[in-house]
Design a protein around this motif. Structure first.
Motif, PDB file in Angstrom:
ATOM      1  N   LEU A 182       0.882  -1.156   0.000  1.00 39.38           N
ATOM      2  CA  LEU A 182       0.000   0.000   0.000  1.00 39.38           C
ATOM      3  C   LEU A 182       0.928   1.217   0.000  1.00 39.38           C
ATOM      4  O   LEU A 182       1.484   1.599   1.030  1.00 39.38           O
ATOM      5  CB  LEU A 182      -0.896  -0.035   1.246  1.00 39.38           C
ATOM      6  CG  LEU A 182      -2.172   0.815   1.231  1.00 39.38           C
ATOM      7  CD1 LEU A 182      -3.022   0.526   2.454  1.00 39.38           C
ATOM      8  CD2 LEU A 182      -1.909   2.302   1.081  1.00 39.38           C
ATOM      9  N   ALA A 222       1.404   4.841  -0.057  1.00 38.84           N
ATOM     10  CA  ALA A 222       0.646   6.070   0.205  1.00 38.84           C
ATOM     11  C   ALA A 222       1.442   7.306  -0.189  1.00 38.84           C
ATOM     12  O   ALA A 222       1.027   8.438   0.095  1.00 38.84           O
ATOM     13  CB  ALA A 222       0.288   6.131   1.691  1.00 38.84           C
ATOM     14  N   ARG A 225      -8.786   5.426   5.151  1.00 44.17           N
ATOM     15  CA  ARG A 225      -9.393   5.702   3.856  1.00 44.17           C
ATOM     16  C   ARG A 225     -10.773   6.332   4.015  1.00 44.17           C
ATOM     17  O   ARG A 225     -11.111   7.315   3.360  1.00 44.17           O
ATOM     18  CB  ARG A 225      -9.484   4.427   3.034  1.00 44.17           C
ATOM     19  CG  ARG A 225      -9.797   4.719   1.572  1.00 44.17           C
ATOM     20  CD  ARG A 225      -9.499   3.550   0.683  1.00 44.17           C
ATOM     21  NE  ARG A 225     -10.172   2.337   1.170  1.00 44.17           N
ATOM     22  CZ  ARG A 225     -10.246   1.217   0.464  1.00 44.17           C
ATOM     23  NH1 ARG A 225      -9.713   1.145  -0.748  1.00 44.17           N
ATOM     24  NH2 ARG A 225     -10.854   0.151   0.951  1.00 44.17           N
ATOM     25  N   LYS A 236      -4.592  10.594   4.874  1.00 43.22           N
ATOM     26  CA  LYS A 236      -3.475   9.951   4.182  1.00 43.22           C
ATOM     27  C   LYS A 236      -2.697   9.097   5.187  1.00 43.22           C
ATOM     28  O   LYS A 236      -2.440   9.517   6.318  1.00 43.22           O
ATOM     29  CB  LYS A 236      -2.581  11.051   3.617  1.00 43.22           C
ATOM     30  CG  LYS A 236      -1.377  10.591   2.818  1.00 43.22           C
ATOM     31  CD  LYS A 236      -0.662  11.824   2.232  1.00 43.22           C
ATOM     32  CE  LYS A 236       0.646  11.496   1.541  1.00 43.22           C
ATOM     33  NZ  LYS A 236       1.638  10.842   2.333  1.00 43.22           N
ATOM     34  N   LEU A 237      -2.350   7.880   4.774  1.00 39.57           N
ATOM     35  CA  LEU A 237      -1.517   7.040   5.632  1.00 39.57           C
ATOM     36  C   LEU A 237      -0.158   7.701   5.814  1.00 39.57           C
ATOM     37  O   LEU A 237       0.448   8.137   4.837  1.00 39.57           O
ATOM     38  CB  LEU A 237      -1.304   5.664   4.984  1.00 39.57           C
ATOM     39  CG  LEU A 237      -2.276   4.551   5.346  1.00 39.57           C
ATOM     40  CD1 LEU A 237      -2.006   3.336   4.459  1.00 39.57           C
ATOM     41  CD2 LEU A 237      -2.137   4.168   6.817  1.00 39.57           C
ATOM     42  N   ASN A 271       3.972   4.007   4.211  1.00 36.73           N
ATOM     43  CA  ASN A 271       3.549   2.977   3.263  1.00 36.73           C
ATOM     44  C   ASN A 271       3.603   1.620   3.965  1.00 36.73           C
ATOM     45  O   ASN A 271       4.420   1.409   4.865  1.00 36.73           O
ATOM     46  CB  ASN A 271       4.482   2.963   2.053  1.00 36.73           C
ATOM     47  CG  ASN A 271       4.671   4.354   1.476  1.00 36.73           C
ATOM     48  OD1 ASN A 271       3.691   5.086   1.272  1.00 36.73           O
ATOM     49  ND2 ASN A 271       5.932   4.746   1.240  1.00 36.73           N
TER      50      ASN A 271
END
Lengths: 509, 509
Positions: free
Chosen positions: A106, A108, A172, A177-178, A181
């Protein structure tokens, strides 16, 4: 293997190293993120609670059992789906010589990568021993805990892992925002000692991504019933194997069971096994006697001994003995020595003996085959390969070279420095949550963290999470979703702790 | 225990001591009775053949299994009915602390009494392993044998015992007076090593009657497939027991299974058992190491060695090894030495090992309990009581006094003099029947003959009978009723041999 069985966590520390139980429990502070972000995410976590509970139940209904090759590809596919739904953009199945793994990323657009380790398999179970169907994930009120989900894998590890996924869903859903990552690596053979996990990590894409990570955690329900948590800085390695003595391999004794009267003139594979086993431990009945077994064993450091001494001082030996059904430690040693042993000593354990006639009463046979199920626990700097090599060399040297050493799985010990960014982030999150916690030099139970902490990755890695559960590997396994104890996180609290943790990792120096 | 399993009779002698295979096979001569009597009885045996076959089948359909407490009283009642129908005037059930026995007398007004020992129980069986239902007693054509009855107990011992009963029926049907009185003593626990048989014999009425007997036989199908017979002058004793190591009895280790990582600080009952077992045999892996074990062991006599040497010379070592699935004897000894061991050496055998987790794969437990199923084989002049006492003393002396020694059954060795009236009568019958036979100093298999040959009775006793069968303790057990080999008796021949035997006993000096 991750979750030791009930009664096995006497080393749960009560030492207050940095945290303190406060009324602020499970309300992460502003140090980790903008409080507005946290508030928005908390709302999303709350809104997603029902879906999150259902995610655990649905996962429980889809068990993978590696020992039985049950739902192997189906379990991997399910894991992939869970990753995609949580926002991972790239999700792939990683083939091994055994059960496939899953790798997902993932990205980000953050500066840092964090590694997450999942196991999607569960331990075997016998529905007859359960008070509700083990795959139903029934929600009940459990006295002393609160609302819990009962099912195989509830706490080991689907509940905690789903709490982590819930955190990603909440980021989400709240449009946040994460901060880091995420690289997710999952296996389906944890319960058989991860025989092919290294193959998954050695996939070039997996390896390249993992190398970028700050560290790796496996989500776990890390609080005890009283709310206290333990940060384990390491765990022993474990190797599972069978020693098999047979007339066929030996070239002596019978190749099939024969009448027991023939013991007078025919060698016995069962006695051969007994003699081989007897050579593996010293006269005290526990210290390994395999040549060179202690060659790479590192003694406890002063700091490790201090942590253990503090724990011995604050915890109850009587309670531990009662919980374990044990009257005496080895050599009648004291409490602190027993805890030092638990952290520092390698072991050779007999899990089971099985040979010849095992039914009720007797049967007049001289069996052609006998086996011992063994597990080895390894401490730094022992390795699986070196230990198995030494075991085989020992057997050969003592006249037991014919005895098969069938290794079914295992890995070496894992250890992470106390001053690593990962451990510091965990401490910060626990402190902010008001959770009293302690540092344990090493868990006696095992998990395959060495795949991350050893070569070639050499990353910090450990189990981490709030919340609680129980009954791992046993009937009526459960995971708390609504806690009746304010000091213990439920599903929402556990999820929020992961949110805070991700912010903390992003900030870590 | 009486019938060793398939492949276990390599000691079957082929030595012609007194018999010779002749065309006169199974036609007893006039030396034993008036030929007119024999002819009349033979007619009755032939006329009763159908009833006799049905008697075996009905008996097979009514199994008693002591280990499972199956049909215990029913089996005794059935035994009583069989005795009454065969002409016994007095028939009684003899209560014991276990399965009841049966005692019966047939007083024909003769000068002498002959003792007959029956077992009415059979070994356990798994119908799935059988090619016809084990309780049906189906008659099939078996290549190399002829017409056989297939069923549990067919040869061990219902077939041979029914052949003896058929002889009694034939005496009565032909109006002939029995030349000896018969005392029948039957037990239903032979397959669990006759734990209460002595209680039956010690019943005052039983004891008083047995004291009058010339000797005791247990009917058996004593011929091999080639027609040769063996007269065993004795048999080893056997004791079945379990050695159990448990945290509960030990006061060390856990009282229930705990997580295997605790091996680091908790003693292991499984290792304790391994070490205890290891102390029971010498480094060679077979010679008993229990203190004083050989104190009462009598070496083979010159005569016994000569019989064994003769058998070694005439029999095939290669065939024996092939039948047993064995490549080497202990110490790579030669054939004759292996036969001497079989007759002369006491043994401590592991029948089975069972402890902790015994399923597929592994399970991370430290078991609270482990057990070894053991049988001891005893030679003259060892006794069951002295051997068990020595075993317990040895365990206590070596630090294993906590290990339970659970004796489930057993008895000492039995031995009958070669020059006794019983053995001479058996030889005379075999010689007249033209059956080649040999003398074996001692069978390595066991039967509770010591109850008769030991104190207080001290009678000659042994297995005796013509005919053949196989598969004792195994699937598809069978007994030949119509032999395709003229050298082997079928049911009629076996019955007539008992007729001749009774006349011979009446004449014996």
């Amino acid at each position: 293997m991750t979750q030791p069985e009930n009664g096995f966590q006497p080393e749960r520390r009560k030492i207050l190293v940095g945290g303190a139980a406060t009324a602020a429990l499970l309300v992460p502070g502003v140090g980790s993120a903008q409080s507005g972000d946290m508030e928005a995410i908390r709302k999303a976590v709350t809104a997603g609670y029902g879906a999150s509970v259902k995610r655990i139940q649905d996962w429980i209904a889809n068990p993978t059992i590696a020992a039985e090759k049950l739902n192997v590809d189906g379990g991997a596919d399910y894991m992939m789906r869970l990753a995609k739904e949580a926002g991972f953009q790239r999700v792939k199945k990683v083939r091994t010589d055994g059960v496939p793994g899953v790798f997902a990323t993932l990205d980000a657009g953050a500066k840092r990568w964090m590694g997450i380790y999942f196991m999607y398999d569960v331990k075997q179970f016998d529905p007859a021993e359960w008070s509700s169907p083990p795959l139903e994930g029934r929600i009940i009120d459990k006295p002393g805990y609160g609302k819990v989900i009962v099912g195989r894998g509830a706490t080991n590890q689907k509940g905690p892992q789903a709490a982590f996924l819930a955190a990603l869903h909440a980021f989400r859903a709240s449009g946040r925002k994460l901060p880091v990552n995420i690289a997710l690596v999952a296996e389906g053979e944890e319960e058989i000692a991860s025989p092919h996990f290294m193959q998954i990590v050695q996939d070039p894409e997996v390896l390249a991504t993992m190398k970028k990570c700050v560290g790796v955690i496996i989500p776990s329900s890390g609080q005890g019933q009283n709310g206290a948590a333990t940060i384990s800085l390491g765990a022993k390695g474990a190797v599972e194997l069978e020693l098999v003595s047979s007339g066929e391999k030996w070239g002596r004794g019978p190749v099939r069971d024969i009448h027991s009267s023939l013991m007078a003139r025919v060698d016995s594979p069962a006695w051969h096994l007994v003699q081989a086993l007897n050579s593996l431990v010293q006269k005290d009945g526990h210290t390994p006697a395999v040549e060179g077994w202690f060659e790479h064993v590192k003694p406890l450091t002063a700091r490790e001994k201090a942590l253990i001494a503090e724990n011995a001082r604050l915890s109850s030996e009587a309670n531990a003995k009662k919980a374990l059904g044990v009257q005496r430690w080895i050599n009648d040693e004291d409490w602190q020595t027993s805890l030092e042993r638990l952290a520092s000593q390698p072991t050779i354990n007999i899990q089971g003996l099985v040979g010849g006639y095992t039914g009720p009463g007797g049967k007049t046979i001289l069996p052609s085959r006998a086996a011992a199920k063994i597990d080895l626990r390894l401490v730094p700097d022992m390795t699986k390969e070196d230990s198995v090599r030494k075991l085989k060399a020992h057997l050969a040297k003592h006249g037991f070279g014919d005895i098969e050493v069938n290794v079914s799985g295992g890995y070496g010990p894992t250890q992470t420095p106390e001053d690593s960014a990962l451990i510091r982030a965990e401490q910060a999150v626990l402190t902010r949550a008001g959770v009293s916690y302690s540092l344990s030099p090493r868990s006696a139970g095992s998990w395959p963290g060495v795949v991350f902490t050893g070569a070639p990755l050499r990353l910090p890695a450990g189990q981490f999470g709030l919340g609680t559960g129980g009954g791992a590997h046993a009937p009526d396994e459960f995971f708390v979703i609504e806690s009746s104890n304010p000091k213990v996180a439920g599903l929402t609290g556990a999820t929020m702790a992961y949110v805070d943790f991700l912010y903390e990792i992003a900030r870590a120096r």
